[in-house]
Design an enzyme around this catalytic site. Sequence first.
Site: not given
Ligand code: PHB
Length: 388
Positions: A72, A199, A291, A295, A383
């Site tokens: 990505h 997000y 989450p 990380k 990130y």
């Molecule tokens: C996930 O795909 O489970 C996932 C992706 C990004 C995050 C947290 C979880 O920041």
Amino acid sequence: MRAQICIIGGGPAGLLLSQILHRAGISCIVLERHSRDYVLARIRAGVLEWGSVEELERAGVGSRMRAEGIPHDGVLLAARNRAIRIDFKDLIGRQVMVYGQTEVTHDLYDARDAMGGTVITEAEGVTLQGLPDTPYVTYVKDGTEHRIDCDYIAGCDGFHGPSRKAIPEALLKTYEKIYPFGWLGVLSETPPAAEELIYASHDRGFALCSMRNPHLSRYYIQVPLDHKVDQWSDEAFWAELKRRIPHDAAETLVTGPSIEKSIAPLRSFVAEPMRWGRLFLAGDAAHIVPPTGAKGLNLAVSDVHYLSRALIAHYRDGSEELLDRYSETALARVWKAIRFSWWMTTLLHRFPDQSDFDLHIQAYEIEYLGDSRAARTALAENYTGLPF
Ligand code: PHB
Ligand code: APR
């Protein structure tokens, strides 16, 4: 039994460490409390920093990830009337890889099998003994007690495992922040909401659209800590998710039955130091991140990067230097990820006690990200992962 390294925990940290050490000619045994099927059924996060991708490749476990993982170039931050694309490729010339932790663990178990690595599953009552100087580990398998003598123990047994607890309390400093909400996660066999992760910061709370592959999606919404999974029907989940994500994504969202649904609390935690004599901690055994910054797995990989190099240097050249510096080196990177995960969490969630002032600061921080390439670059740099 005897091995140079006894590794406690057969999650990604323990398996990757054993894979790297075995390839360097260092003998190790992994002890895992659960069955392999149990470990492989756990649904965990799914974003790999490029440094993690390269570390897995160097360990000889990159081929399926390269074939099936999805690189990505960016993510979308959505807030109120604004959608801000964080274009990693343009900002810092990097990408991340979307590939589930479950798949990484699968590949590691396959690789361990292929090399004839020793992974003892369903090991009960694992106990660390003889520390700090003359370590050995005892455990019970099929009703019989066994003992493994070793030079070092690697505690890769997650937040609840026995390794961190084996360190005397007086020698360990812990830092903790508990967030006043959890994430309700749903996995569904539906196409992802968008090509990239979204997000979303919304007055009703945070939401995240993620994915595992073109047919499997992962979604999360922020929920109060006292909510139980049972009180969230699939219909209620989809309706709430749609309220929080951008209109265009909500309108085209394909919903379906959840194949996994769970609630996880959010916590930041660090234990220092990550070493006591001949015991070294790695991964969730030493630290937990919320989450939001994706990380957790990546920190496990970077700990293993440092620890494996240190052990290899010790066995090849008799050098103690990297082992002596392991805790300090690993923690310097851990704390930066702790900070970033806290920041992302604080930026995007609704907190129960937020004042109007707090809400304005939050809104203008997002505004600033939209306006400033420098601010987006800082987000992108963290990130996609700071260098090892
Ligand atoms: C996930 O795909 O489970 C996932 C992706 C990004 C995050 C947290 C979880 O920041
Ligand atoms: N004896 C043996 N094994 C144990 C014991 C025990 N007493 N206690 C725990 N374990 C095992 C767990 O069953 C688990 O398989 O240790 C393993 C730890 O694995 P993880 O929890 O996956 O932790 P880690 O390998 O550090 O990986 C970090 O996993 O939890 C996520 O968010 C985290 O993505 C991050 C990654």
